[in-house]
Design an enzyme around this catalytic site. Sequence first.
Site, PDB file in Angstrom:
ATOM      1  N   ALA A  74      45.584  45.384  29.956  1.00  0.00           N
ATOM      2  CA  ALA A  74      45.256  43.956  29.838  1.00  0.00           C
ATOM      3  C   ALA A  74      46.462  43.139  30.280  1.00  0.00           C
ATOM      4  O   ALA A  74      47.552  43.692  30.489  1.00  0.00           O
ATOM      5  CB  ALA A  74      44.904  43.607  28.402  1.00  0.00           C
ATOM      6  N   LYS A  75      46.283  41.875  30.458  1.00  0.00           N
ATOM      7  CA  LYS A  75      47.408  40.975  30.726  1.00  0.00           C
ATOM      8  C   LYS A  75      46.978  39.572  30.346  1.00  0.00           C
ATOM      9  O   LYS A  75      45.788  39.240  30.428  1.00  0.00           O
ATOM     10  CB  LYS A  75      47.773  41.007  32.219  1.00  0.00           C
ATOM     11  CG  LYS A  75      49.196  40.602  32.500  1.00  0.00           C
ATOM     12  CD  LYS A  75      50.165  41.725  32.194  1.00  0.00           C
ATOM     13  CE  LYS A  75      51.594  41.343  32.415  1.00  0.00           C
ATOM     14  NZ  LYS A  75      52.475  42.506  32.278  1.00  0.00           N
ATOM     15  N   GLY A  76      47.952  38.767  29.954  1.00  0.00           N
ATOM     16  CA  GLY A  76      47.641  37.388  29.598  1.00  0.00           C
ATOM     17  C   GLY A  76      48.608  36.451  30.285  1.00  0.00           C
ATOM     18  O   GLY A  76      49.670  36.869  30.769  1.00  0.00           O
TER      19      GLY A  76
END
Length: 435
Positions: free
Chosen positions: A124-126
């Site tokens: 994931a990444k934000g």
Amino acid sequence: MENYTSKKSQNMAYIEPAPLLDKENPFEAMMSRFQTASQILGLEEQIYNVLKVPARQVIVSLPVTMDDGSIRVFEGYRVIHSTILGPSKGGIRFDPHVNLDEVKALAAWMTWKCAVVDIPYGGAKGGVNCNPRDMSSGEIERLMRAYTLAMIDIFGADKDIPAPDMGTGPREMAWLMDEYSRTQGMTVNAVVTGKPIVLGGSLGRTEATGRGVMVTSLAAMGKLKINPYNAACAVQGFGNVGMWAARLLEERGLKIVAISDLSGAYYNEKGIEINKAVQYRDKNKGSLDGYAEAQKIDGKEILTLPVDLLVPAATEDVITVANASKIQAKLIVEGANGPTSSKADSIIYEKGISVVPDILANAGGVTVSYFEWVQNRLGYKWTAERVNRRSDRIMKDAFDNVYRVASEYKVSMRIAAYMVAIDKVAKTYKFRGGF
Ligand code: NAD
């Protein structure tokens, strides 16, 4: 050794990366390698179609009261590429250039990175479109808390576990943990990694990525028969990853002949004493500007110096078609994410230069983040020795596995690393089924 690095010497079946659809952007660069590796693996089309798109993309608007009383609305993202191997894991980037394409690429990279080092996480990444350098600590705190609340149904110690990335650090992770914990009515420190040590951060996390670069560099040098005591090394970037990589490689006998940061590059063929350079940087507002123990050269020149080992540990897209043919290093170990453009891959490969790719070389960071999460869930603290010993073993095993696949299929270590990762994820899909 050349039998997996040099197309010319081994007459091997080199498969060109798929052409880019657009000018190089991070998502297309990732997809190009993903396509090539999937093709060699003979990945089933259904699985390819599942993996080429993120599982979930969330875009939120974050209204934040600024110090002058005005309200500014920031845009925040969280992209979950895959949770098939376990809870998704990935940092949060605070940067004015953050955009959905970049976050999507970084999320997929996290899936491959976790799979390469065989830790039970998805990717994931934000990100939040903001410039933390122009914001007060109070404004950043309110933004971080707003982002956490907006993602309250996404985050979770068993669901999605964020971490720091560009523009965020332990301070922001502490605010995230606090805000999340308030909504749960209890302290949940395993919801985020990269926390300050007193809040359950792990010993060894600060140096973990540079340490992994050192471990994989030595492993690759062993295969290439480069003696560390006769080897010269250049390190681009003198931040967390570059500085630790340089310091630990120097401790293992390499001569660090060049270092660099945004102020330029510094070259001394007799070797740079890393601890002295760190002391200088720390007294000089974090910059190497004016460092007099070495000759100042143009920042880009560091990439083309006559060295055995080159460690790009600054930023993405620094090795491109414009300079790839001029690189003299025998080995490149990618401390940064995406330092080599996909179009430069084949030039480097043709030259017979070995590359330990980012998804393997800099995975020491996520490995120790995983240890932080394990310790939080155990309610126990490991010593730095235990953390280092275990992460060194994981990095060495992952390197050996990727090297074996590269030799077997006669492909670069980059494609081999993608193959190892995609194969693991695809097998998991097959066992789990459920479409
Ligand atoms: P950092 O901010 O601590 O350091 C970055 C360094 O690179 C600084 O010295 C900066 O001056 C220098 N720099 C930036 N742009 C440059 C340029 N164009 N030319 C020369 N120097 C330049 O960042 P970091 O945490 O060390 O991360 C570096 C890279 O490693 C990034 O690509 C990051 O995504 C990647 N990475 C970091 C970690 C981690 O644990 N910190 C883990 C995995 C990957």
